[in-house]
Design a protein around this motif. Sequence first.
Motif, PDB file in Angstrom:
ATOM      1  N   LEU A  68      51.362   1.336 -13.254  1.00 47.12           N
ATOM      2  CA  LEU A  68      50.058   1.489 -13.132  1.00 47.12           C
ATOM      3  C   LEU A  68      49.432   2.285 -14.379  1.00 47.12           C
ATOM      4  O   LEU A  68      48.474   2.292 -15.006  1.00 47.12           O
ATOM      5  N   THR A  69      50.366   3.360 -14.506  1.00 41.73           N
ATOM      6  CA  THR A  69      50.141   4.198 -15.784  1.00 41.73           C
ATOM      7  C   THR A  69      50.009   3.573 -17.128  1.00 41.73           C
ATOM      8  O   THR A  69      49.170   3.705 -17.954  1.00 41.73           O
ATOM      9  N   ALA A  70      51.039   2.680 -17.245  1.00 41.64           N
ATOM     10  CA  ALA A  70      50.972   1.727 -18.193  1.00 41.64           C
ATOM     11  C   ALA A  70      49.791   0.847 -18.463  1.00 41.64           C
ATOM     12  O   ALA A  70      49.497   0.701 -19.599  1.00 41.64           O
ATOM     13  N   VAL A  71      49.485   0.216 -17.398  1.00 39.04           N
ATOM     14  CA  VAL A  71      48.113  -0.726 -17.507  1.00 39.04           C
ATOM     15  C   VAL A  71      47.089   0.043 -17.934  1.00 39.04           C
ATOM     16  O   VAL A  71      46.095  -0.100 -18.345  1.00 39.04           O
ATOM     17  N   ILE A  72      46.966   1.211 -17.099  1.00 41.56           N
ATOM     18  CA  ILE A  72      45.650   2.211 -17.607  1.00 41.56           C
ATOM     19  C   ILE A  72      45.702   2.701 -19.106  1.00 41.56           C
ATOM     20  O   ILE A  72      44.432   2.646 -19.624  1.00 41.56           O
ATOM     21  N   ARG A  73      46.959   2.987 -19.491  1.00 43.45           N
ATOM     22  CA  ARG A  73      46.875   3.280 -20.948  1.00 43.45           C
ATOM     23  C   ARG A  73      46.495   2.163 -21.872  1.00 43.45           C
ATOM     24  O   ARG A  73      45.817   2.113 -22.879  1.00 43.45           O
ATOM     25  N   VAL A  75      44.493  -0.483 -20.783  1.00 41.64           N
ATOM     26  CA  VAL A  75      43.103  -0.797 -20.676  1.00 41.64           C
ATOM     27  C   VAL A  75      42.392   0.238 -21.457  1.00 41.64           C
ATOM     28  O   VAL A  75      41.425  -0.029 -22.100  1.00 41.64           O
ATOM     29  N   THR A  76      42.780   1.536 -21.502  1.00 39.65           N
ATOM     30  CA  THR A  76      41.991   2.601 -22.276  1.00 39.65           C
ATOM     31  C   THR A  76      42.100   2.218 -23.635  1.00 39.65           C
ATOM     32  O   THR A  76      41.039   2.198 -24.402  1.00 39.65           O
ATOM     33  N   LEU A  77      43.460   1.728 -24.094  1.00 34.96           N
ATOM     34  CA  LEU A  77      43.158   1.544 -25.560  1.00 34.96           C
ATOM     35  C   LEU A  77      42.456   0.096 -25.924  1.00 34.96           C
ATOM     36  O   LEU A  77      41.880   0.312 -26.998  1.00 34.96           O
ATOM     37  N   ALA A  78      42.624  -0.883 -25.293  1.00 38.38           N
ATOM     38  CA  ALA A  78      41.668  -2.031 -25.486  1.00 38.38           C
ATOM     39  C   ALA A  78      40.250  -1.610 -25.410  1.00 38.38           C
ATOM     40  O   ALA A  78      39.484  -2.402 -25.935  1.00 38.38           O
ATOM     41  N   ALA A  79      39.863  -0.769 -24.658  1.00 38.91           N
ATOM     42  CA  ALA A  79      38.359  -0.354 -24.382  1.00 38.91           C
ATOM     43  C   ALA A  79      37.906   0.161 -25.748  1.00 38.91           C
ATOM     44  O   ALA A  79      36.692  -0.019 -26.070  1.00 38.91           O
ATOM     45  N   SER A  96      35.444  -0.865 -17.718  1.00 38.98           N
ATOM     46  CA  SER A  96      35.156   0.548 -16.789  1.00 38.98           C
ATOM     47  C   SER A  96      35.646   0.326 -15.528  1.00 38.98           C
ATOM     48  O   SER A  96      36.437   0.981 -14.802  1.00 38.98           O
ATOM     49  N   VAL A  97      35.191  -1.118 -14.907  1.00 37.73           N
ATOM     50  CA  VAL A  97      35.620  -1.301 -13.661  1.00 37.73           C
ATOM     51  C   VAL A  97      36.920  -1.517 -13.455  1.00 37.73           C
ATOM     52  O   VAL A  97      37.581  -0.893 -12.425  1.00 37.73           O
ATOM     53  N   GLU A  98      37.607  -2.096 -14.349  1.00 32.78           N
ATOM     54  CA  GLU A  98      39.044  -2.415 -14.391  1.00 32.78           C
ATOM     55  C   GLU A  98      39.840  -1.037 -14.409  1.00 32.78           C
ATOM     56  O   GLU A  98      41.017  -0.925 -13.558  1.00 32.78           O
ATOM     57  N   ARG A  99      39.427  -0.205 -15.272  1.00 33.10           N
ATOM     58  CA  ARG A  99      40.171   1.163 -15.283  1.00 33.10           C
ATOM     59  C   ARG A  99      39.982   1.672 -13.940  1.00 33.10           C
ATOM     60  O   ARG A  99      41.135   2.493 -13.677  1.00 33.10           O
ATOM     61  N   ALA A 100      38.847   2.038 -13.387  1.00 36.62           N
ATOM     62  CA  ALA A 100      38.455   2.430 -12.180  1.00 36.62           C
ATOM     63  C   ALA A 100      39.443   1.954 -11.147  1.00 36.62           C
ATOM     64  O   ALA A 100      40.007   2.645 -10.296  1.00 36.62           O
TER      65      ALA A 100
END
Length: 161
Positions: A68-73, A75-79, A96-100
Amino acid sequence: MPKKAPTAPRKTIRGTPEPAAVALQTPTPQTPTPQTSTPQTPPELDAAYFARLIDERMEHTREQISTLTAVIREVTLAAKDIPADDEHDPEGTTVSVERANEVALLAAAETSLLELMEARERLNTDSYGICERCGTAIPTARLEIRPETRFCVECASARRR
């Protein structure tokens, strides 16, 4: 008879003096309360089995947290590459919804890991498998499903009400 401590008169909001004498309370001796013993893990409970089960769940939860930490990272970079107005994106949900959602899953996994660590500690201190509310033994079937549980079914349902 309680002693009175001399103090200077204080003035209230309206300017009238407040009574100066204040009674000092002397501590009263308290009766000692009997020490209750810590509930012990039921003898019929297979501690080695539950130690392995808790350890396996902890390892699985740690892997979830890492993923999950990798996915959040990601998604944040993709944003950073997506325009700020992505709510009308035909691809689906907003970044933002996906990250939340991922952050909420991460928080739940971290809470689960803490509960599993506490369960392992209870197992190590011989207080595992006992309801923290009523003190009865938690059924083995419930512990197999939720090895981190601290309450029997009745007490857990009463807490939710």
